[in-house]
Design a protein around this motif. Structure first.
Motif, PDB file in Angstrom:
ATOM      1  N   ARG A  21      29.551  20.746 -45.598  1.00 26.15           N
ATOM      2  CA  ARG A  21      29.843  19.920 -46.769  1.00 26.15           C
ATOM      3  C   ARG A  21      30.057  20.840 -47.960  1.00 26.15           C
ATOM      4  NH1 ARG A  21      26.240  16.869 -44.411  1.00 26.15           N
ATOM      5  NH2 ARG A  21      24.527  18.025 -45.352  1.00 26.15           N
ATOM      6  N   TYR A  22      31.144  20.611 -48.670  1.00 22.92           N
ATOM      7  CA  TYR A  22      31.332  21.296 -49.951  1.00 22.92           C
ATOM      8  C   TYR A  22      30.937  20.331 -51.052  1.00 22.92           C
ATOM      9  CZ  TYR A  22      34.361  24.894 -47.802  1.00 22.92           C
ATOM     10  OH  TYR A  22      34.883  25.911 -47.056  1.00 22.92           O
ATOM     11  N   LYS A  23      30.729  20.916 -52.235  1.00 21.71           N
ATOM     12  CA  LYS A  23      30.608  20.080 -53.431  1.00 21.71           C
ATOM     13  C   LYS A  23      31.909  20.207 -54.189  1.00 21.71           C
ATOM     14  CE  LYS A  23      26.244  18.649 -55.174  1.00 21.71           C
ATOM     15  NZ  LYS A  23      25.158  19.337 -54.445  1.00 21.71           N
ATOM     16  N   SER A  24      32.494  19.089 -54.559  1.00 23.14           N
ATOM     17  CA  SER A  24      33.710  19.170 -55.361  1.00 23.14           C
ATOM     18  C   SER A  24      33.327  19.584 -56.775  1.00 23.14           C
ATOM     19  CB  SER A  24      34.427  17.818 -55.385  1.00 23.14           C
ATOM     20  OG  SER A  24      33.737  16.938 -56.232  1.00 23.14           O
ATOM     21  N   GLY A  27      45.961  22.601 -36.509  1.00 24.52           N
ATOM     22  CA  GLY A  27      45.492  21.343 -37.082  1.00 24.52           C
ATOM     23  C   GLY A  27      46.200  21.103 -38.395  1.00 24.52           C
ATOM     24  N   PRO A  28      46.159  19.867 -38.861  1.00 19.27           N
ATOM     25  CA  PRO A  28      46.864  19.539 -40.100  1.00 19.27           C
ATOM     26  C   PRO A  28      46.228  20.253 -41.301  1.00 19.27           C
ATOM     27  CG  PRO A  28      45.494  17.702 -39.409  1.00 19.27           C
ATOM     28  CD  PRO A  28      45.476  18.697 -38.284  1.00 19.27           C
ATOM     29  N   SER A  29      47.003  20.361 -42.350  1.00 20.66           N
ATOM     30  CA  SER A  29      46.519  21.027 -43.558  1.00 20.66           C
ATOM     31  C   SER A  29      45.287  20.317 -44.107  1.00 20.66           C
ATOM     32  CB  SER A  29      47.638  21.030 -44.606  1.00 20.66           C
ATOM     33  OG  SER A  29      47.196  21.668 -45.756  1.00 20.66           O
ATOM     34  N   THR A  79      46.745  28.975 -37.170  1.00 23.09           N
ATOM     35  CA  THR A  79      48.184  28.909 -37.443  1.00 23.09           C
ATOM     36  C   THR A  79      48.624  27.466 -37.623  1.00 23.09           C
ATOM     37  OG1 THR A  79      50.380  29.375 -36.543  1.00 23.09           O
ATOM     38  CG2 THR A  79      48.652  28.949 -34.953  1.00 23.09           C
ATOM     39  N   HIS A  80      49.751  27.307 -38.277  1.00 19.95           N
ATOM     40  CA  HIS A  80      50.365  25.987 -38.403  1.00 19.95           C
ATOM     41  C   HIS A  80      51.376  25.741 -37.289  1.00 19.95           C
ATOM     42  CE1 HIS A  80      49.408  25.130 -42.863  1.00 19.95           C
ATOM     43  NE2 HIS A  80      48.694  24.373 -42.067  1.00 19.95           N
ATOM     44  N   SER A  81      51.728  26.856 -36.615  1.00 24.43           N
ATOM     45  CA  SER A  81      52.795  26.751 -35.637  1.00 24.43           C
ATOM     46  C   SER A  81      52.219  26.521 -34.243  1.00 24.43           C
ATOM     47  CB  SER A  81      53.626  28.040 -35.657  1.00 24.43           C
ATOM     48  OG  SER A  81      54.290  28.198 -34.426  1.00 24.43           O
ATOM     49  N   GLY A 115      40.108  21.830 -42.195  1.00 21.73           N
ATOM     50  CA  GLY A 115      38.902  22.657 -42.139  1.00 21.73           C
ATOM     51  C   GLY A 115      39.036  23.905 -41.285  1.00 21.73           C
ATOM     52  N   LYS A 116      40.263  24.339 -41.031  1.00 25.05           N
ATOM     53  CA  LYS A 116      40.459  25.551 -40.214  1.00 25.05           C
ATOM     54  C   LYS A 116      39.913  26.775 -40.940  1.00 25.05           C
ATOM     55  CE  LYS A 116      44.968  24.991 -40.082  1.00 25.05           C
ATOM     56  NZ  LYS A 116      45.131  23.756 -40.873  1.00 25.05           N
ATOM     57  N   SER A 117      40.306  26.916 -42.192  1.00 26.91           N
ATOM     58  CA  SER A 117      39.816  28.070 -42.962  1.00 26.91           C
ATOM     59  C   SER A 117      38.304  27.996 -43.116  1.00 26.91           C
ATOM     60  CB  SER A 117      40.467  28.102 -44.345  1.00 26.91           C
ATOM     61  OG  SER A 117      41.857  28.225 -44.246  1.00 26.91           O
ATOM     62  N   THR A 118      37.802  26.787 -43.297  1.00 25.35           N
ATOM     63  CA  THR A 118      36.354  26.610 -43.438  1.00 25.35           C
ATOM     64  C   THR A 118      35.643  27.096 -42.184  1.00 25.35           C
ATOM     65  OG1 THR A 118      36.711  24.698 -44.856  1.00 25.35           O
ATOM     66  CG2 THR A 118      34.543  24.898 -43.823  1.00 25.35           C
ATOM     67  N   LEU A 119      36.155  26.702 -41.023  1.00 25.88           N
ATOM     68  CA  LEU A 119      35.539  27.121 -39.758  1.00 25.88           C
ATOM     69  C   LEU A 119      35.532  28.640 -39.647  1.00 25.88           C
ATOM     70  CD1 LEU A 119      34.285  26.382 -37.084  1.00 25.88           C
ATOM     71  CD2 LEU A 119      36.576  26.091 -36.120  1.00 25.88           C
ATOM     72  N   ASP A 147      43.584  34.084 -40.627  1.00 26.17           N
ATOM     73  CA  ASP A 147      43.900  32.783 -41.194  1.00 26.17           C
ATOM     74  C   ASP A 147      45.377  32.712 -41.558  1.00 26.17           C
ATOM     75  OD1 ASP A 147      43.879  30.326 -42.344  1.00 26.17           O
ATOM     76  OD2 ASP A 147      42.289  30.742 -43.792  1.00 26.17           O
ATOM     77  N   GLU A 148      46.154  32.077 -40.726  1.00 26.28           N
ATOM     78  CA  GLU A 148      47.601  31.983 -40.922  1.00 26.28           C
ATOM     79  C   GLU A 148      48.200  33.295 -41.397  1.00 26.28           C
ATOM     80  OE1 GLU A 148      48.881  28.527 -43.068  1.00 26.28           O
ATOM     81  OE2 GLU A 148      47.099  27.439 -42.444  1.00 26.28           O
ATOM     82  N   PRO A 149      48.002  34.352 -40.613  1.00 27.91           N
ATOM     83  CA  PRO A 149      48.424  35.670 -41.094  1.00 27.91           C
ATOM     84  C   PRO A 149      49.941  35.794 -41.205  1.00 27.91           C
ATOM     85  CG  PRO A 149      47.781  35.808 -38.795  1.00 27.91           C
ATOM     86  CD  PRO A 149      47.415  34.431 -39.263  1.00 27.91           C
TER      87      PRO A 149
END
Ligand SMILES: Nc1ncnc2c1ncn2[C@@H]1O[C@H](COP(=O)(O)OP(=O)(O)OP(=O)(O)O)[C@@H](O)[C@H]1O
Ligand SMILES: [Mg+2]
Lengths: 267, 272
Positions: free
Chosen positions: A21-24, A50-52, A202-204, A55-59, A169-171
């Motif tokens: 959980r983040y805090k906004s 996964g879609p933008s 990746t997005h691809s 939480g990919k970067s979060t993971l 991360d999406e290098p």
């Protein structure tokens, strides 16, 4: 000079019931990840699609130990992590090269900070730069490079220390299609030599399938793992693999996943 | 003519100074035209020397009183350098504290920013009262007035490192000190130099104003004396000296910046 090492250098990763959980900025909680379980074997190449905003970067940040989990546990090499994971080489979504250092000095940054032997690593740094087409650019400043060249330099920086864990991360997001294909081939070659554990975001879908042993498909909001696909195609893979029926089958399957999740829709 | 020059002097330095010259030609031309106009106007309109001396008269005055000017210029320069030096040696460490310490961030920094609105020049008479007629009150005014831009720019600079850069250092196991030395500080340098450039100009103002209030030497003091004596050419000569000091000090810092940060020139070069 470095004899290819048959042994697996990579570390194992266990992600158990992890939420984040983040805090906004306004103070409301944002559930970025919900109950993620994932076991990664030493030397395995994992792609995450996964879609933008799913939480990919979060993971990836959680696995790197740079941000704490809200609940659950992450183990690297069987040991629970406390703080930053020192075996990790990270390539961020944005290339974060230090403007005031030459390309070579940027690549040598981990060697400097970890106080590794500068001589052998200098050789390795130059080899890596040459292998991604940056020979002759060692003494240039990042400001003098194109976006793609900068990202390639930051990949070399992550690799120079022989990391047991490579987090990317999406290098290749900023690269043109041609360079990207070449980088895929190069990354696979480097990985087959080093056998580090790789988490590759990746997005691809094609890129994910081409490179990975397993593809993790994530769904959005709150992020969770929707499916994990085993990609059992022979290596080394390359442009020829893209017409392989197995390849097309996997790509199609992931695509259908996204359609089912409502992320992708037919025309 | 240009061709001949190029053939006989293919040296890179000459070609670069020629490039500088041709780039700044409009400015140079305007300045020369301005002074010529000034000279002509004063002569044609017969303006009294104590109202507005012609440039030639000012130059003549500078030549004849060079010793007086130099002695006082040195006094003022010393005050500027001491005041500016204090700003740097107190300001930069303070900025580090603001970036790293909660207390300084929450209390000292906001306090400093609100104190910043006090017109420092107005403090000069008080400082004279406290510190007497010597060099100290001038140094203090120069310090107070150049202090804020230096601190604030240093703080902004040290906060400008991206999150990922800090993460990167942490993932390599860097200590707080290493992260500071290898990431935050170099990242802040362009901003710090920006603050120094503003600060040095302010220090010149501070020292001069300090001398206006009470002094026994310095260019500001020389101006007061010349004013009383209606020696307008000397008054102007002092202004010229002050500008020269300001421009020289500014350029020394700009030169230092170019030497220390060769990479930061890349950004400005692309838009020229
Ligand atoms: N530091 C943060 N503070 C608050 N919320 C955050 C923070 N970082 C990420 N989030 C939120 O968490 C969710 C997941 O973000 P994340 O960056 O992991 O997505 P992603 O899958 O990497 O997306 P993309 O593919 O666009 O990079 C998003 O909804 C985002 O708004
Ligand atoms: Mg992301």
């Amino acid at each position: 000079m470095n004899a290819p090492q048959p042994s697996i250098r990579g570390v194992s990763i266990d992600v158990r019931g992890v939420t984040k959980r983040y805090k906004s900025a306004r103070g409301e909680p944002i559930q970025a990840l919900e109950l993620v379980d994932l076991d990664i074997a030493p030397g395995e190449f994992i792609s995450i699609v996964g879609p933008s905003g799913c939480g990919k970067s979060t993971l990836m940040m959680l696995v790197s130990g740079l941000i704490p989990v809200s609940s659950g546990e992450i183990r690297v090499d069987g040991k629970p992590i406390f703080g930053a994971v020192k075996q990790a080489g990270i390539v961020f979504q944005r290339d974060v090269l230090l403007d005031w250092r030459s390309v070579l000095d940027n690549v040598m940054l981990p060697v400097e900070i970890k106080k590794l032997d500068p001589k052998t690593h200098l050789v390795k740094a130059r080899q890596l730069l040459a292998s991604v087409g940056l020979a002759g650019f060692e003494d240039k400043y990042p400001g003098e490079l194109s976006g793609g060249m900068r990202q390639r330099a930051s990949i070399c920086r992550a690799l120079v220390q022989n990391p047991g864990l490579l987090l990317m991360d999406e290098p290749f997001g900023a690269l043109d299609a041609l360079t990207r294909e070449q980088m895929n081939v190069d990354l696979q070659r480097i990985w087959m030599q080093e056998r580090n554990t790789v988490v590759f975001i990746t997005h691809s879908i094609e890129e994910a399938v081409l490179l990975a042993d397993r593809v993790v498909v994530m769904s959005a909001r709150p992020g969770r793992i929707a499916d994990v696909l085993e990609i059992d195609m022979p290596r080394p893979r390359g442009s020829h693999s893209r017409s392989d029926p197995a390849f097309l089958h996997h790509v199609e399957k992931i695509r259908r996943h996204f359609m089912a999740l409502g992320i992708l829709s037919e025309a | 003519m240009a061709d001949v020059l190029q053939q006989t002097l293919p040296d890179e330095r000459t070609s670069r100074s020629r490039a500088w010259f041709s780039q700044n030609l409009p400015v140079i031309a305007i300045v020369i035209a301005l002074f010529l106009g000034w000279e002509l106007a004063v002569r044609l309109l017969n303006v009294a020397e104590y109202v507005l001396p012609a440039p030639s008269v000012i130059i003549a005055k500078m030549v004849s009183s060079w010793e007086l000017l130099l002695v006082n210029a040195w006094a003022t320069t010393l005050e500027i350098l001491l005041g500016f030096g204090m700003s740097v040696f107190i300001g930069i460490p303070l900025a580090v504290l603001v970036v790293y310490s909660r207390v300084f961030e929450r209390v000292a920094f906001p306090l400093m920013v609100s104190l910043q609105t006090i017109p420092k020049v107005a403090l000069a008479p008080i400082l004279v009262m406290w510190l007497g007629y010597g060099i100290m009150p001038k140094v203090m005014v120069a310090f107070l007035i150049s202090f804020f831009p230096i601190v604030i720019n240093a703080v902004i600079g040290m906060r400008s490192a991206e999150k990922e850069m800090i993460y990167l250092a942490q993932s390599m196991g860097a200590s707080e000190l290493t992260t500071f030395l290898k990431i935050r500080l170099p990242k802040a340098l362009p901003s710090i130099f920006g603050g120094l450039k503003v600060g040095i100009g302010q220090a010149v103002v501070g020292a001069t104003v300090g001398e206006f209030i009470a002094a026994e030497k310095g260019l500001g003091y020389l101006q007061l004396i010349s004013q009383v004596r209606l020696d307008t050419p000397l008054l102007f000569a002092a202004v010229v000296m002050l500008s020269l000091i300001g421009v020289t000090l500014f350029n020394i810092i700009a030169w230092l910046e170019r030497v220390c940060l060769p990479w930061s020139r890349l950004r400005t070069e692309t838009d020229s």
